[in-house]
Structure formats: structure tokens, C-alpha cells
Scaffold this motif. Structure first.
Motif, mmCIF file in Angstrom:
data_model
loop_
_atom_site.group_PDB
_atom_site.id
_atom_site.type_symbol
_atom_site.label_atom_id
_atom_site.label_comp_id
_atom_site.label_asym_id
_atom_site.label_seq_id
_atom_site.Cartn_x
_atom_site.Cartn_y
_atom_site.Cartn_z
ATOM 1 N N GLY A 138 4.201 -10.509 -13.354
ATOM 2 C CA GLY A 138 3.152 -10.604 -14.359
ATOM 3 C C GLY A 138 1.757 -10.517 -13.786
ATOM 4 O O GLY A 138 0.800 -11.023 -14.377
ATOM 5 N N THR A 139 1.612 -9.875 -12.643
ATOM 6 C CA THR A 139 0.316 -9.718 -11.990
ATOM 7 C C THR A 139 -0.297 -8.381 -12.380
ATOM 8 O O THR A 139 0.394 -7.477 -12.854
ATOM 9 C CB THR A 139 0.483 -9.780 -10.466
ATOM 10 O OG1 THR A 139 1.601 -8.951 -10.080
ATOM 11 C CG2 THR A 139 0.765 -11.198 -10.003
ATOM 12 N N SER A 140 -1.588 -8.242 -12.160
ATOM 13 C CA SER A 140 -2.261 -6.992 -12.479
ATOM 14 C C SER A 140 -1.743 -5.884 -11.566
ATOM 15 O O SER A 140 -1.198 -6.142 -10.486
ATOM 16 C CB SER A 140 -3.770 -7.129 -12.305
ATOM 17 O OG SER A 140 -4.103 -7.259 -10.932
ATOM 18 N N GLN A 141 -1.967 -4.659 -11.998
ATOM 19 C CA GLN A 141 -1.526 -3.522 -11.196
ATOM 20 C C GLN A 141 -2.242 -3.501 -9.849
ATOM 21 O O GLN A 141 -1.642 -3.209 -8.816
ATOM 22 C CB GLN A 141 -1.795 -2.224 -11.962
ATOM 23 C CG GLN A 141 -1.078 -1.006 -11.385
ATOM 24 C CD GLN A 141 -1.073 0.149 -12.365
ATOM 25 O OE1 GLN A 141 -1.034 -0.068 -13.575
ATOM 26 N NE2 GLN A 141 -1.101 1.356 -11.865
ATOM 27 N N GLU A 142 -3.520 -3.842 -9.853
ATOM 28 C CA GLU A 142 -4.289 -3.851 -8.610
ATOM 29 C C GLU A 142 -3.778 -4.919 -7.650
ATOM 30 O O GLU A 142 -3.576 -4.656 -6.451
ATOM 31 C CB GLU A 142 -5.766 -4.082 -8.912
ATOM 32 C CG GLU A 142 -6.651 -4.074 -7.677
ATOM 33 C CD GLU A 142 -8.117 -4.301 -8.009
ATOM 34 O OE1 GLU A 142 -8.941 -4.226 -7.086
ATOM 35 O OE2 GLU A 142 -8.428 -4.569 -9.187
ATOM 36 N N ALA A 143 -3.549 -6.136 -8.158
ATOM 37 C CA ALA A 143 -3.052 -7.214 -7.296
ATOM 38 C C ALA A 143 -1.649 -6.906 -6.785
ATOM 39 O O ALA A 143 -1.310 -7.213 -5.635
ATOM 40 C CB ALA A 143 -3.048 -8.532 -8.062
ATOM 41 N N PHE A 145 -0.320 -3.860 -6.272
ATOM 42 C CA PHE A 145 -0.433 -2.809 -5.259
ATOM 43 C C PHE A 145 -0.921 -3.397 -3.932
ATOM 44 O O PHE A 145 -0.443 -3.031 -2.861
ATOM 45 C CB PHE A 145 -1.388 -1.722 -5.758
ATOM 46 C CG PHE A 145 -1.565 -0.563 -4.811
ATOM 47 C CD1 PHE A 145 -0.476 0.164 -4.363
ATOM 48 C CD2 PHE A 145 -2.825 -0.185 -4.385
ATOM 49 C CE1 PHE A 145 -0.637 1.242 -3.491
ATOM 50 C CE2 PHE A 145 -3.006 0.886 -3.520
ATOM 51 C CZ PHE A 145 -1.903 1.601 -3.081
ATOM 52 N N TYR A 146 -1.851 -4.348 -4.017
ATOM 53 C CA TYR A 146 -2.389 -4.968 -2.804
ATOM 54 C C TYR A 146 -1.312 -5.716 -2.029
ATOM 55 O O TYR A 146 -1.268 -5.668 -0.797
ATOM 56 C CB TYR A 146 -3.524 -5.924 -3.173
ATOM 57 C CG TYR A 146 -4.069 -6.700 -1.997
ATOM 58 C CD1 TYR A 146 -5.001 -6.138 -1.144
ATOM 59 C CD2 TYR A 146 -3.632 -8.000 -1.740
ATOM 60 C CE1 TYR A 146 -5.497 -6.838 -0.061
ATOM 61 C CE2 TYR A 146 -4.122 -8.715 -0.656
ATOM 62 C CZ TYR A 146 -5.053 -8.132 0.184
ATOM 63 O OH TYR A 146 -5.522 -8.831 1.267
ATOM 64 N N LYS A 150 2.193 -5.527 2.034
ATOM 65 C CA LYS A 150 1.461 -6.278 3.057
ATOM 66 C C LYS A 150 2.376 -6.879 4.118
ATOM 67 O O LYS A 150 2.054 -6.864 5.303
ATOM 68 C CB LYS A 150 0.638 -7.375 2.382
ATOM 69 C CG LYS A 150 -0.437 -7.969 3.254
ATOM 70 C CD LYS A 150 -1.316 -8.893 2.454
ATOM 71 C CE LYS A 150 -2.431 -9.472 3.298
ATOM 72 N NZ LYS A 150 -3.393 -8.441 3.738
ATOM 73 N N SER A 151 3.524 -7.430 3.691
ATOM 74 C CA SER A 151 4.457 -8.045 4.643
ATOM 75 C C SER A 151 5.854 -7.442 4.539
ATOM 76 O O SER A 151 6.808 -8.028 5.053
ATOM 77 C CB SER A 151 4.532 -9.561 4.387
ATOM 78 O OG SER A 151 3.263 -10.154 4.488
ATOM 79 N N LEU A 152 5.978 -6.309 3.898
ATOM 80 C CA LEU A 152 7.297 -5.693 3.684
ATOM 81 C C LEU A 152 7.896 -5.252 5.017
ATOM 82 O O LEU A 152 7.261 -4.502 5.766
ATOM 83 C CB LEU A 152 7.151 -4.502 2.743
ATOM 84 C CG LEU A 152 8.447 -3.866 2.243
ATOM 85 C CD1 LEU A 152 9.188 -4.814 1.308
ATOM 86 C CD2 LEU A 152 8.149 -2.555 1.525
ATOM 87 N N PRO A 153 9.122 -5.694 5.352
ATOM 88 C CA PRO A 153 9.708 -5.284 6.632
ATOM 89 C C PRO A 153 9.973 -3.786 6.718
ATOM 90 O O PRO A 153 9.842 -3.199 7.789
ATOM 91 C CB PRO A 153 11.029 -6.072 6.673
ATOM 92 C CG PRO A 153 10.846 -7.199 5.725
ATOM 93 C CD PRO A 153 9.947 -6.682 4.649
ATOM 94 N N LYS A 171 -2.171 1.867 1.146
ATOM 95 C CA LYS A 171 -1.500 0.660 1.624
ATOM 96 C C LYS A 171 -0.308 1.080 2.473
ATOM 97 O O LYS A 171 0.340 2.096 2.206
ATOM 98 C CB LYS A 171 -1.018 -0.212 0.457
ATOM 99 C CG LYS A 171 -2.127 -0.752 -0.438
ATOM 100 C CD LYS A 171 -3.045 -1.705 0.310
ATOM 101 C CE LYS A 171 -4.199 -2.154 -0.565
ATOM 102 N NZ LYS A 171 -5.167 -2.972 0.205
ATOM 103 N N ARG A 172 -0.003 0.263 3.487
ATOM 104 C CA ARG A 172 1.146 0.543 4.345
ATOM 105 C C ARG A 172 1.763 -0.771 4.780
ATOM 106 O O ARG A 172 1.082 -1.797 4.868
ATOM 107 C CB ARG A 172 0.744 1.368 5.573
ATOM 108 C CG ARG A 172 -0.312 0.710 6.444
ATOM 109 C CD ARG A 172 -0.753 1.590 7.603
ATOM 110 N NE ARG A 172 0.255 1.649 8.628
ATOM 111 C CZ ARG A 172 0.372 0.761 9.616
ATOM 112 N NH1 ARG A 172 -0.440 -0.275 9.686
ATOM 113 N NH2 ARG A 172 1.301 0.905 10.521
ATOM 114 N N SER A 173 3.056 -0.730 5.032
ATOM 115 C CA SER A 173 3.731 -1.911 5.566
ATOM 116 C C SER A 173 3.497 -1.968 7.075
ATOM 117 O O SER A 173 3.167 -0.955 7.705
ATOM 118 C CB SER A 173 5.221 -1.851 5.247
ATOM 119 O OG SER A 173 5.835 -0.771 5.929
#
Length: 303
Positions: A138-143, A145-146, A150-153, A171-173
Motif C-alpha cells: 500500500g505504498t506509493s509507486q515512488e516509495a 520503486f525506491y 535496495k537490499s534485494l539479493p 535503481k539496482r540491487s
């Protein structure tokens, strides 16, 4: 701290954020002036804190603000009364740091890193992963995407682009290859030649492209130890002087990807060597695969 809050209560998205906030303070929604997102009064005092959230904001912003205010209460060095702006702008350094800390807390509370990794494994595509997290958290699309990468293995690069395929945001993992084109650059789908799954998709009128990098499945078929194989490669290619530096490239790629599967680590090592064209003879040697898989197995055993 956000992960601890969730773990203590056994929570995973979606959960009742208002009920969670009520455990930390008295919550109220008011029309706050001057672009204020939220206010938390009396943090660290004798009375229960009072949490005020701007009722005029969009639902997704209100939700993130509330998680942000919980962060101010939970983070022990945030005390007193804090007037929150999710985008603090040109505020002084101390205030900007507190707001950034509360934002990171909110993102992790609403989209926990371990939960994100599980959603990615289940999704099978970046598009489905994005849509699932966006809808469930339920977060915004921008949040969303951010936080998604960020921490995805898993190694993933995702770009937001305009209708002409020019970069808006990237964005990149952590395990993905380094790729940071300038804003407005034309994005080439074939920039990464092989061993990846390329996607294009649209969510709520925003266009995205992504590369998910695939592992390299190597069978261990040579019985010799890796040092003997490596020595043969270096002698055949005349690269004996580069023994330590080549080993360092492999070890660095392993360390960045050590939480992944053996197959994905091997893929990450090959991608790392794409940045070192001077070692092309070594990488193309028929024994290089055996050197890689044997080193990976040894390093994993040490870990």
C-alpha cells in the motif's frame, strides 16, 4: 529497528498500521498547515507521545508518514517534538539526518527486506514483483520503486524511462552490475549482451525497463585442485604476472554475491570480468569455468 518491531509482533505486510501506531502513541489525523506531513509530540517523555498525521495528504503518503512517525518514537536518539517533512529540502543537517533515518525506518517497516526477497522469488518477473509489492504494502509507486531493489539479493537493474526510452530514474540491487547512465540518456535494451532476462512494462502510466541477471550453471568435471588448473590457465595465456589481481576480481565478486546460490555466484563472477577486458584470454580459456566453480565451492565452504 523496523525489523525488530515486526519480529516482536509477528507482522508481515499487509498489517494494520494504525493499530501498530496505537501501541506507541495517541494517533490523530488533522489538516496540518505549511506542508507538514506529520508531528510527533513528547517523544521520550513521561506521557504517551501524540502522533498527528496530515489528513489532507494522499492515502499512500499518509501511510508512509505514519510509519515515519513510529520511527521517530522507536529510534532512541529521536526525542522531544518533531515536525516531519518526508522531503526535508534544505533543512539543517541534524534535522535532515533524523528525517532520513525515519524514512528508512518507514520503508523497512512497510516493505521488509526479507519479505521483498521472498516476493521476488515467487513473482517470476520484475513486473509482477513490482505490482505485488505496490498493491500489498500500500505504498506509493515512488516509495515502492525506491525500496524494491535496495537490499534485494538477486541481481536486478530497473530503470524508469519516458515514452522515448530516455532515463528518468535508475535503481539496482547490490549484486547487479554497475550501470548508471545519465538522466535523459537513451536506454539500449541490448546494453547487456547475454545471461539476462529483459523486461519492459508500465504501471499507472509510468514506463519501466529491467534486466534480471541469470546465473551460470557449471558442472565440476576436472579432478585437479583449482590452483593447478589456475596455473595452467596463466601459463597458457602468459598472464602469470596477473595471478593476484585475477584472483582478487573473483574474490570481490564472490563477496558481493556470497548469499546467493552457487549458480548465481558463478554468473556474478563472469559479469565482474566483463569490466576487465585485459583478462579476456583468461576468461575464454576452456579451463576457466573449472577454476571458477572450484574457487566458489572452496570459498562457500570457508564461509
Amino acid at each position: 529497528m523496523a525489523r525488530r518491531v515486526l519480529a516482536i509482533r509477528g507482522l508481515l505486510p499487509p498489517f494494520d498500521l494504525d493499530a501498530l501506531a496505537a501501541e506507541y502513541g495517541d494517533l490523530d489525523y488533522l489538516n496540518l498547515p505549511y506542508g507538514v506531513d506529520g508531528i510527533t509530540i513528547g517523544i521520550g517523555g513521561e506521557q504517551r507521545p501524540q502522533i498527528l498525521v496530515n489528513s489532507a495528504a494522499a492515502p499512500t503518503r499518509r501511510k508512509f508518514t505514519l510509519a515515519h512517525e513510529i520511527g521517530h518514537i522507536v529510534i532512541p536518539w529521536h526525542t522531544g517534538t518533531i515536525v516531519s517533512h518526508l522531503d526535508p529540502g534544505h533543512a539543517d543537517a541534524a534535522y535532515a539526518q533524523m528525517e532520513a533515518e525515519a524514512n528508512r525506518f518507514a520503508a523497512e517497516l512497510l516493505m521488509p527486506s526479507d519479505w521483498l526477497a521472498l516476493q521476488f522469488e515467487r513473482a517470476g518477473s520484475v513486473e509482477k514483483y513490482f505490482r505485488t509489492v505496490h498493491a500489498t504494502a500500500g505504498t506509493s509507486q515512488e516509495a515502492t520503486f525506491y525500496k524494491l531493489f535496495k537490499s534485494l539479493p538477486s541481481p536486478v537493474i530497473c530503470l524508469q524511462v519516458d515514452n522515448s526510452s530516455r532515463l528518468l530514474k535508475a535503481k539496482r540491487s547490490p549484486t547487479a552490475p554497475y550501470y548508471q547512465p545519465e538522466e535523459g540518456a537513451l536506454i539500449d535494451p541490448a546494453y547487456f549482451a547475454a545471461n539476462n532476462r529483459y523486461e519492459t512494462f508500465e504501471i499507472d502510466g509510468q514506463c519501466y525497463v529491467s534486466w534480471t541477471f541469470i546465473g551460470r550453471d557449471i558442472a565440476e568435471i576436472d579432478s585437479r585442485p583449482w590452483r593447478e588448473i589456475y596455473g595452467t590457465i596463466l601459463d597458457d595465456t602468459g598472464m602469470r604476472a596477473n595471478l593476484q589481481s585475477i584472483n582478487a576480481v573473483l574474490a570481490g565478486a564472490f563477496n558481493k554475491s556470497r548469499a546467493l546460490s552457487e549458480q548465481d555466484i558463478c554468473g556474478a563472477i563472469y559479469r565482474a570480468f566483463d569490466n576487465y577486458q585485459q583478462y579476456g584470454q583468461v576468461v575464454n580459456h576452456p579451463l576457466f569455468e573449472q577454476y571458477v566453480i572450484k574457487r566458489v565451492k572452496e570459498l562457500k565452504q570457508r564461509r
